[in-house]
Motif scaffolding. Structure first.
Motif, short mmCIF file in Angstrom:
data_model
loop_
_atom_site.label_atom_id
_atom_site.label_comp_id
_atom_site.label_asym_id
_atom_site.label_seq_id
_atom_site.Cartn_x
_atom_site.Cartn_y
_atom_site.Cartn_z
N PHE A 149 39.54 26.18 75.30
CA PHE A 149 40.50 25.78 76.33
C PHE A 149 39.81 24.99 77.44
CE2 PHE A 149 43.10 29.09 74.42
CZ PHE A 149 44.33 28.46 74.40
N GLY A 150 38.55 25.31 77.72
CA GLY A 150 37.79 24.56 78.70
C GLY A 150 37.67 23.11 78.27
N ARG A 151 37.58 22.91 76.96
CA ARG A 151 37.41 21.55 76.43
C ARG A 151 38.73 20.87 76.12
NH1 ARG A 151 33.69 24.17 72.44
NH2 ARG A 151 31.63 24.12 73.39
N LYS A 152 39.83 21.58 76.22
CA LYS A 152 41.17 21.05 75.96
C LYS A 152 41.33 20.49 74.55
CE LYS A 152 42.26 18.94 80.42
NZ LYS A 152 43.06 17.84 80.93
#
Lengths: 260, 260
Positions: A149-152
């Protein structure tokens, strides 16, 4: 339709993703994408032949993103690499089913190789720019947990399915996923309850998910056929009497309703 | 002694790490470190109070590594930040046991925040420079899967324990971990077999691990008390009649033999 499958490690994401892909490929063209560095979607699809993961296509990554895979953290990537030719370039056809194609993001080849950001960037761009025909479906099996999710990586999906087992730890992850998926703009999110052995577990799970205001699109019972398929390294779709397979088939119908 | 606990998601790493930490803290000073962005070691230790993760200490990370947490991929980090004062700065004491301290690396706070590399860099440096007294033990609960090997977070440990359940997918991860741990210079590696329900599963697991030439330092049976502890959000150490707890106690003795 682009679908991402997420959840805590070990809840059955990959078995679910692989089996859903096999079922949908009976009528649609399916791209199954393994986005987990600890990859094993291929075996859930019954594919045994060697696959070159995207992360190993060093020239391609270098050409498209400007970064060497395996380089150290401090490198700058092109955020919008060209992707239109990637689906055909990167995927392999599953020999027994013309409709099913597999793409593998790749793994950490060597300890100390750096993070998997360059390959993730390419995959994210691919997901964003991929224009699907009406009879095409993408199923993205995400890595365990929440770092992606940090990297989308999954930002461009139409539906996020969160798989959970009836355990507090797994619900903690669901709760984090719910919040994080909003941050990256996911509009549609639904839960699949997996490995449910008894009524007590079902109630425990339903209560927890209700509190989080999440809709459940299916419940898969604990099923010994799933371990049998795993031990024999065969896809669950071959186990015609599996109760879990039956439930995933019902879920696939609900997924298609959401598509239309 | 510094111990890292690794394995596929969902095999029981965190329950094992937390319970091992509780047992060892009966006689030693233990730093339990949660290095999984999808963190839940605290609940396995019975700690319910709010903990500030390292990744949230933005000023500290900025001061030590030169990087903003949550910055994009293309930033350069200091590889050798000062760490000597970190153990006291970062850890919280578990109120019921003076010997047990917890440190949490941190999570992805917001979707699109970037990868967890900056906090990992700090943790890696900490692990490398931490000088332990004879009565001190570090237990590092790693994130699921193998991405952390790319970052070498665990390179400075004395022992890596790989937790596995009797499934092909879990053994695939064990095999990758075995190769990757060599790459980052881990000298001692041992397996813990978890969630074994019957003789067939035990044989299946033993055969697979034998092929990989890995020593098994313990076998934990499938135990309903573990789910009960999880559902009640209590640490397993409180379940005195748990068969799993009994097995982890035996494993802790073997770990201490390796220490001396």
């Amino acid at each position: 339709m682009k679908i991402a499958i997420t959840g805590k490690g070990g809840v059955g994401k990959t078995t679910f993703s692989g089996t859903l892909a096999c079922i949908l490929a009976e009528k649609y063209k399916v791209y199954a994408i393994d986005a987990d560095p600890d990859m094993n979607l291929a075996s859930s699809l019954g594919i045994t032949k060697e696959i070159t993961p995207i992360s190993k296509m060093k020239d391609l990554i270098k050409e498209r993103t400007g970064a060497e895979p395996g380089s150290s953290f401090g490198e700058v990537f092109k955020a919008n690499p060209k992707t239109s030719d990637l689906p055909d370039l990167l995927s392999i056809k599953y020999s027994e089913n013309e409709n099913l194609k597999l793409m593998v993001m790749g793994t950490v080849e060597k300890g100390g190789d750096g993070c998997v950001c360059p390959a993730s960037v390419l995959l994210k761009a691919l997901m964003r720019h991929l224009v699907l025909k009406k009879d095409e479906i993408v199923i993205l099996d995400m890595e365990a947990g929440i770092e992606h999710f940090g990297r989308k990586t999954a930002e461009a999906v139409d539906l996020m399915i969160v798989v959970t087992e009836p355990s507090s730890k797994s619900f903690e992850t669901v709760e984090r996923i719910k919040i994080l998926s909003k941050d990256i703009g996911i509009k549609s999110i639904a839960c699949v309850l997996n490995k449910v052995s008894n009524k007590e577990e079902l109630e425990f799970a339903e209560n927890n998910l209700k509190k989080m205001n999440l809709s459940i699109i299916g419940c898969i019972p604990y099923d010994k056929e799933v371990s049998k398929a795993d031990m024999n390294r065969e896809p669950l779709i071959n186990y015609k009497n599996s109760k879990a397979l039956f439930s995933i088939r019902k879920i696939s119908e609900k997924v298609l309703e959401l598509k239309n």
